[in-house]
Every structure is written in structure tokens, then in C-alpha cells.
Motif scaffolding. Structure first.
Motif, PDB file in Angstrom:
ATOM      1  N   ALA A 295       0.835  -1.211   0.000  1.00  0.00           N
ATOM      2  CA  ALA A 295       0.000   0.000   0.000  1.00  0.00           C
ATOM      3  C   ALA A 295       0.866   1.255   0.000  1.00  0.00           C
ATOM      4  CB  ALA A 295      -0.918  -0.011   1.226  1.00  0.00           C
ATOM      5  N   LEU A 296       1.918   1.277   0.820  1.00  0.00           N
ATOM      6  CA  LEU A 296       2.785   2.457   0.898  1.00  0.00           C
ATOM      7  C   LEU A 296       3.520   2.694  -0.421  1.00  0.00           C
ATOM      8  CD1 LEU A 296       4.298   2.042   4.484  1.00  0.00           C
ATOM      9  CD2 LEU A 296       2.398   3.487   3.757  1.00  0.00           C
ATOM     10  N   ILE A 297       3.960   1.614  -1.066  1.00  0.00           N
ATOM     11  CA  ILE A 297       4.640   1.757  -2.357  1.00  0.00           C
ATOM     12  C   ILE A 297       3.706   2.379  -3.392  1.00  0.00           C
ATOM     13  CG2 ILE A 297       5.633   0.472  -4.300  1.00  0.00           C
ATOM     14  CD1 ILE A 297       6.749  -1.505  -2.254  1.00  0.00           C
ATOM     15  N   LEU A 298       2.466   1.885  -3.441  1.00  0.00           N
ATOM     16  CA  LEU A 298       1.497   2.431  -4.401  1.00  0.00           C
ATOM     17  C   LEU A 298       1.153   3.883  -4.076  1.00  0.00           C
ATOM     18  CD1 LEU A 298      -0.947  -0.594  -4.825  1.00  0.00           C
ATOM     19  CD2 LEU A 298       0.657   0.300  -6.523  1.00  0.00           C
ATOM     20  N   MET A 299       1.035   4.208  -2.799  1.00  0.00           N
ATOM     21  CA  MET A 299       0.700   5.573  -2.409  1.00  0.00           C
ATOM     22  C   MET A 299       1.815   6.553  -2.760  1.00  0.00           C
ATOM     23  SD  MET A 299      -1.116   4.751   1.273  1.00  0.00           S
ATOM     24  CE  MET A 299      -1.346   6.481   1.740  1.00  0.00           C
ATOM     25  N   ILE A 300       3.058   6.091  -2.659  1.00  0.00           N
ATOM     26  CA  ILE A 300       4.189   6.953  -3.005  1.00  0.00           C
ATOM     27  C   ILE A 300       4.340   7.064  -4.520  1.00  0.00           C
ATOM     28  CG2 ILE A 300       6.712   7.146  -2.887  1.00  0.00           C
ATOM     29  CD1 ILE A 300       6.533   5.769  -0.128  1.00  0.00           C
ATOM     30  N   TRP A 301       4.063   5.954  -5.200  1.00  0.00           N
ATOM     31  CA  TRP A 301       4.277   5.886  -6.649  1.00  0.00           C
ATOM     32  C   TRP A 301       3.239   6.682  -7.432  1.00  0.00           C
ATOM     33  CZ3 TRP A 301       3.233   1.192 -10.257  1.00  0.00           C
ATOM     34  CH2 TRP A 301       3.900   1.384 -11.453  1.00  0.00           C
ATOM     35  N   LEU A 302       1.971   6.578  -7.011  1.00  0.00           N
ATOM     36  CA  LEU A 302       0.889   7.261  -7.721  1.00  0.00           C
ATOM     37  C   LEU A 302       0.860   8.741  -7.342  1.00  0.00           C
ATOM     38  CD1 LEU A 302      -1.820   4.510  -7.223  1.00  0.00           C
ATOM     39  CD2 LEU A 302      -0.488   4.950  -9.288  1.00  0.00           C
ATOM     40  N   HIS A 303       0.380   9.560  -8.243  1.00  0.00           N
ATOM     41  CA  HIS A 303       0.440  11.008  -8.036  1.00  0.00           C
ATOM     42  C   HIS A 303      -0.941  11.680  -8.097  1.00  0.00           C
ATOM     43  CE1 HIS A 303       4.799  10.777  -8.232  1.00  0.00           C
ATOM     44  NE2 HIS A 303       4.693  10.109  -9.370  1.00  0.00           N
ATOM     45  N   GLN A 304      -2.005  10.911  -8.066  1.00  0.00           N
ATOM     46  CA  GLN A 304      -3.350  11.477  -8.062  1.00  0.00           C
ATOM     47  C   GLN A 304      -3.940  11.382  -6.649  1.00  0.00           C
ATOM     48  OE1 GLN A 304      -2.377   9.199 -10.333  1.00  0.00           O
ATOM     49  NE2 GLN A 304      -2.298  10.420 -12.204  1.00  0.00           N
ATOM     50  N   VAL A 305      -4.425  12.479  -6.137  1.00  0.00           N
ATOM     51  CA  VAL A 305      -4.935  12.528  -4.762  1.00  0.00           C
ATOM     52  C   VAL A 305      -6.068  11.528  -4.571  1.00  0.00           C
ATOM     53  CG1 VAL A 305      -6.011  13.983  -3.011  1.00  0.00           C
ATOM     54  CG2 VAL A 305      -4.284  14.945  -4.536  1.00  0.00           C
ATOM     55  N   ILE A 306      -7.045  11.550  -5.472  1.00  0.00           N
ATOM     56  CA  ILE A 306      -8.216  10.686  -5.322  1.00  0.00           C
ATOM     57  C   ILE A 306      -7.813   9.216  -5.384  1.00  0.00           C
ATOM     58  CG2 ILE A 306     -10.459  10.063  -6.284  1.00  0.00           C
ATOM     59  CD1 ILE A 306     -10.365  12.837  -5.038  1.00  0.00           C
ATOM     60  N   VAL A 307      -6.925   8.890  -6.313  1.00  0.00           N
ATOM     61  CA  VAL A 307      -6.496   7.499  -6.465  1.00  0.00           C
ATOM     62  C   VAL A 307      -5.774   7.015  -5.207  1.00  0.00           C
ATOM     63  CG1 VAL A 307      -5.007   5.934  -7.779  1.00  0.00           C
ATOM     64  CG2 VAL A 307      -6.357   7.657  -8.978  1.00  0.00           C
ATOM     65  N   VAL A 308      -4.906   7.856  -4.651  1.00  0.00           N
ATOM     66  CA  VAL A 308      -4.165   7.476  -3.440  1.00  0.00           C
ATOM     67  C   VAL A 308      -5.111   7.298  -2.262  1.00  0.00           C
ATOM     68  CG1 VAL A 308      -2.426   8.239  -1.774  1.00  0.00           C
ATOM     69  CG2 VAL A 308      -2.015   8.527  -4.214  1.00  0.00           C
ATOM     70  N   LEU A 309      -6.117   8.155  -2.167  1.00  0.00           N
ATOM     71  CA  LEU A 309      -7.121   8.007  -1.098  1.00  0.00           C
ATOM     72  C   LEU A 309      -7.876   6.687  -1.245  1.00  0.00           C
ATOM     73  CD1 LEU A 309      -8.631  11.604  -0.796  1.00  0.00           C
ATOM     74  CD2 LEU A 309      -7.321  10.387   0.946  1.00  0.00           C
ATOM     75  N   ILE A 310      -8.236   6.345  -2.479  1.00  0.00           N
ATOM     76  CA  ILE A 310      -8.962   5.090  -2.730  1.00  0.00           C
ATOM     77  C   ILE A 310      -8.079   3.895  -2.415  1.00  0.00           C
ATOM     78  CG2 ILE A 310     -10.004   3.656  -4.522  1.00  0.00           C
ATOM     79  CD1 ILE A 310     -10.977   6.229  -5.874  1.00  0.00           C
TER      80      ILE A 310
END
Length: 407
Positions: A295-310
Motif C-alpha cells: 500500500a505504501l509503495i502504491l501511495m508513493i508511486w501514484l500522483h493522483q490525490v483521489i487514487v491514493v485516497l482510494i
């Protein structure tokens, strides 16, 4: 007798397929299927954005070669059982036919994952090499051939009674060098790796002429593979065959202090039991740790606020939901018989444990989210809301289940 060896292996294969078919109903349920679809979508979205501005001065050929080299070392699945060491001994001279079927099964059962990795790396090298891909065809061919040759060498290696670490080292060096020459130098000389592997296989096979079948080793390897599968399935449903083991993690000792005298009562004992069992247990702790790291890797890697929240909310939901199996392991174990208490107290202790776990994971997620998106940091509170609603739903179901058991 050759036909009998194949029939025996096919019978074992059908048993395994039947068992996996049964457990897949619990694994690929509605919740997990939705999770996989969203995870796949998030990965594709993040990967596509990353390819538009790939960081320079990184040796992607070496990194990809190392990753694919590791995934190319397929495990041998013999499907042997402990009793085979005794009852199949008279059948030993025909075990070569059994192992042929075993190696073919081991190869094709793992091949889809290898193909997936080849597909994932293709866009990266397609972009890096200005939309040329001729060299990548050679890389894909090597990635398909290497695993099977590795299985053949592994079987001869085990039969010669050599250590597993030495085999891993040899295969890793040969695979990595072959892949790297193809991806970086784009040289056809990488095919020499195939010749080296074939030569090693034939040489050790010649030395193995008089060696007997390594029963103990092959049975132990198969049992370990089967137990690893049970541990994975245990995330979704109870598996009777699993053996829970304890691990001492001294760095968690500050969180596992012995309760004071006034805490040794019905109200506090199960919170301590669940916390300690989770921290000292080998399976649940490792599973949750892996999910948090992903989860942390995906949250750091992705750059869209909504996507990271989801993504963060989805992982919070999945983690807490999977811990429901942890309740059944502990609540119906030995302790309720040693110190009988009301099931309400057991559920209360479990709820307290889930709340603490949710708070810890939520704080970690919020910190990462706030670092990635400082201006939207307060939106991280959604993680706590999702966690609280999930725990509320889990506890409600547990209470209902206990009511049915009482009836």
C-alpha cells in the motif's frame, strides 16, 4: 510401469486441482475480486504516468535482469507425500517417469506469472529504446526457456545431494548475465547461457547414474510448498492443516509489556492475547506487513490525490477484513477452555485489538499521504473513517455468528 508412474502423478495432480478449486471459492470472492481489479487499474495508471517521464541514470537493464532471474528460478512440485518414502520405495526405478511429469507440471503451473512479468517490462524497454523491440524478443525467449532448464538442473542438483543455496547462486548468475547481455548490450551471445545450462545438466546427470532418489529432500520440499499455499489461503478462510508457529520479535517487546495485577481480569485478557498472538505469530504478522508495504509503495508511486485516497482506504478495508480469520484462530483455541469467559468479552477484546491496529496503520497512511500531498493532508482522515466502519461491520457479523452458535 511407466504408465503407472504417469497415472500416479495425474491422480495427485487432480487431488491438488480439486483442493485449489475448493479454496478458490473463498479467495476470489466479491471483495477480493474488486480489490484486484482496483489494484490492477491503479498499477496501470501509475505505470503509464511513470513511463511519460522515466528517471534517467538508472540501469534498468540490470534491475530487470535481476528481477526476472529470480522469478525464473521455478520451484519443483513433486506432489509427493510423507508416506511415499515407504510405500513407493519398490517403485523407485520408475520414479524417473514420475519426475518427468513433475517437472512439466512445475514449469507450466508457474509459466503464466513469468509471461506476465515479460509483458510488464515490455513498455519500459520499448520506450527506453525508441520504440524498437527486436532485442526484447530474444529476452522473452530466454525468459521462457531458462525456467525449464533451471528445473532440469535443479532436479539433477538435488539428486546429487548438493546444497540449495549453491544451486540458487549458479542459476542466478547464469540467468542474470544472459538477461543483461540481451537487454543492455542487445547481443545474441546471450544464447551461450543456454549452452552452459545444458552442459551443466548433462554433466551432473552423468555423475548421477548410480545415485538413488532423494526421498527425504523431495518430500520435505513439497510439504513446504503445500504449507506456504495453506498460509496464503488462511488469509481468507480457516485451514485445518496449517501449523501456526511463534517467532520472537524483540523489537516489539515495548508493545507487549506484562499487564499489571489489576489488568489480569476478563475485561483485559483477550486484548492482551490477541495483541501478543499477532505480534509473535509468524503468518498473520507477515501477511499484514506485506499488505502495508504494498500500500505504501502504491501511495508513493501514484500522483493522483483521489487514487491514493482510494488505494489507502481499500488496503485499510482489506487488512481489517482479513484479520477476521485471526479471530477464529484465537477465540476457538486453547485459552477459552483454560480461562472460560463470556463470548462478549472475547469480541470486546478483539474489537479493541482491531481499533489499535487500525489506528497504527491509519497514522502511517496519513503520514505518507501528508508528505505526498501536503495541501490535502487533512483528507487522510478518510482512512480512519473507513477503518472504523470496517471494524463496526466485522464486529456486528461476529456477534451475529455467536448468536447463531448459542442457538
Amino acid at each position: 510401469m511407466k504408465q503407472g508412474a504417469k497415472q500416479l502423478f495425474n491422480l495427485r495432480k487432480k487431488e491438488i486441482a480439486k483442493e485449489k478449486s475448493y479454496y478458490n471459492k473463498f479467495i476470489f470472492n466479491g471483495h477480493f475480486s474488486v480489490f484486484l481489479v482496483i489494484l490492477l487499474g491503479a498499477f496501470i495508471l501509475g505505470y503509464g504516468d511513470w513511463l511519460k517521464s522515466i528517471p534517467k541514470r538508472i540501469n534498468y537493464a540490470l534491475i530487470a535482469s535481476i528481477i526476472v532471474a529470480i522469478t525464473s528460478i521455478f520451484p519443483i512440485r513433486t506432489l509427493l507425500k510423507d508416506a511415499d518414502k515407504l510405500f513407493l520405495l519398490p517403485f523407485e526405478k520408475h520414479m524417473s517417469e514420475y519426475m518427468k511429469s513433475s517437472l512439466i507440471y512445475s514449469y507450466f503451473s508457474r509459466l503464466p506469472l513469468q509471461v506476465l512479468i515479460i509483458i510488464i517490462f515490455f513498455p519500459l524497454f520499448y520506450v527506453l529504446n525508441n520504440q524498437t523491440f527486436g532485442f526484447y524478443i530474444t529476452f522473452a525467449i530466454l525468459a521462457i526457456i531458462f525456467p525449464f532448464l533451471g528445473l532440469l538442473l535443479k532436479w539433477q542438483w538435488y539428486k546429487f545431494r548438493l546444497e540449495r543455496w549453491s544451486l540458487f547462486t549458479v542459476l542466478f548468475i547464469i540467468f542474470t548475465s544472459g538477461f543483461y547481455i540481451t537487454l543492455d548490450a542487445k547481443n545474441i551471445s546471450s544464447i551461450l547461457s543456454i549452452i552452459i545450462l545444458i552442459a551443466l545438466i548433462l554433466f551432473i546427470k552423468y555423475l548421477n547414474k548410480s545415485n538413488l532418489f532423494p526421498w527425504e529432500r523431495m518430500v520435505a520440499i513439497e510439504q513446504q510448498h503445500h504449507m506456504n499455499y495453506y498460509k496464503f489461503v488462511n488469509m481468507f478462510t480457516d485451514v485445518k492443516q496449517i501449523e501456526e508457529r511463534a517467532v520472537r520479535r524483540s523489537y516489539l517487546d515495548p508493545f507487549l509489556r506484562t499487564p499489571k495485577n489489576n489488568k489480569f481480569n476478563d475485561n483485559s485478557m483477550y486484548l492482551y492475547l490477541f495483541t501478543r498472538s499477532f505480534a509473535r505469530g509468524k503468518d498473520a504478522f507477515n501477511i499484514i506487513l506485506r499488505l502495508v508495504i504494498i500500500a505504501l509503495i502504491l501511495m508513493i508511486w501514484l500522483h493522483q490525490v483521489i487514487v491514493v485516497l482510494i488505494i489507502g482506504s481499500l488496503f485499510m478495508y482489506i487488512i481489517l477484513l482479513q484479520m477476521a480469520q485471526f479471530y477464529t484462530q484465537q477465540a476457538y483455541g486453547l485459552w477459552p477452555q483454560v480461562w472460560p469467559v463470556s463470548d462478549k468479552m472475547v469480541i470486546k477484546g478483539y474489537e479493541q485489538f482491531l481499533m489499535r491496529l487500525m489506528c497504527f496503520i491509519g497514522v502511517v497512511f496519513i503520514i505518507i499521504f501528508a508528505i505526498a500531498f501536503p495541501q490535502y493532508g487533512y483528507f487522510g482522515a478518510i482512512y480512519f473513517l473507513v477503518g472504523w466502519l470496517t471494524i463496526r461491520n466485522v464486529i456486528k457479523k461476529l456477534k451475529y455468528q455467536e448468536t447463531l452458535l448459542r442457538d
